[in-house]
Design a protein around this motif. Sequence first.
Motif, PDB file in Angstrom:
ATOM      1  N   SER A  74      62.997 146.755 157.401  1.00 44.95           N
ATOM      2  CA  SER A  74      63.704 145.645 158.044  1.00 44.95           C
ATOM      3  C   SER A  74      62.970 144.308 157.892  1.00 44.95           C
ATOM      4  CB  SER A  74      63.922 145.947 159.527  1.00 44.95           C
ATOM      5  OG  SER A  74      62.669 146.082 160.175  1.00 44.95           O
ATOM      6  N   GLU A  75      61.708 144.341 157.467  1.00 43.83           N
ATOM      7  CA  GLU A  75      60.934 143.109 157.277  1.00 43.83           C
ATOM      8  C   GLU A  75      60.924 142.644 155.823  1.00 43.83           C
ATOM      9  OE1 GLU A  75      57.258 143.280 160.276  1.00 43.83           O
ATOM     10  OE2 GLU A  75      57.306 144.975 158.874  1.00 43.83           O
ATOM     11  N   GLN A  79      57.744 147.044 157.022  1.00 45.50           N
ATOM     12  CA  GLN A  79      58.838 147.954 157.313  1.00 45.50           C
ATOM     13  C   GLN A  79      60.055 147.497 156.511  1.00 45.50           C
ATOM     14  OE1 GLN A  79      58.392 150.661 159.373  1.00 45.50           O
ATOM     15  NE2 GLN A  79      56.272 149.960 159.354  1.00 45.50           N
TER      16      GLN A  79
END
Length: 187
Positions: A155-156, A153
């Motif tokens: 955010s990762e 994702q």
Amino acid sequence: MSKVEIRPADSWADVESVFGPNGAYGGCWCMWFRATNAGFRAWPPAERRERLRALVESDAPAPGLVGYLDGAPAGWVALAPRADYTRLARSPVTKPLDPGETGVWAVTCFYVTRAGRGHGIPAALLREAVSYARAAGACVLEGYPTDTGRKLQVSERYHGWLSLFTGAGFTETARPTPTRPVVRITL
């Protein structure tokens, strides 16, 4: 075809444009690795912002590189001597195998704006980070990507991902946890 350029982060206006009003990832302003847990918590987002601004505006080497897409700021990579990142020495994932080793720089964070995604900016930033660290006198550049075996994702992705680093010539040298390798390139 869009044009991607990479330059040292020496313009606060450009860094601030990439990070947006919230400081990239939740008000971090790329200060997470430069502080202990207590230190980071003690700095409100406005102070983190001002600390990054001071680094960008100092006479020291730039604390990162900015990626431009068709002339507009669209990406960021943080890199500096490993010793500048307090957190690296304390983390079981990033703790140096040889703490006395000199000349090691680290790539700690990537951030790409929504408009910049899908244009190869992280790869361009990492290639230029290798050149920038070499020119600044580093002997080794190290990274700590995420490798989960699945698509990450947004955010990762701030640590980068393994194939990003191996595509730039980095080699995995350790794997302290199943999903967090340490990668290095000799300069």
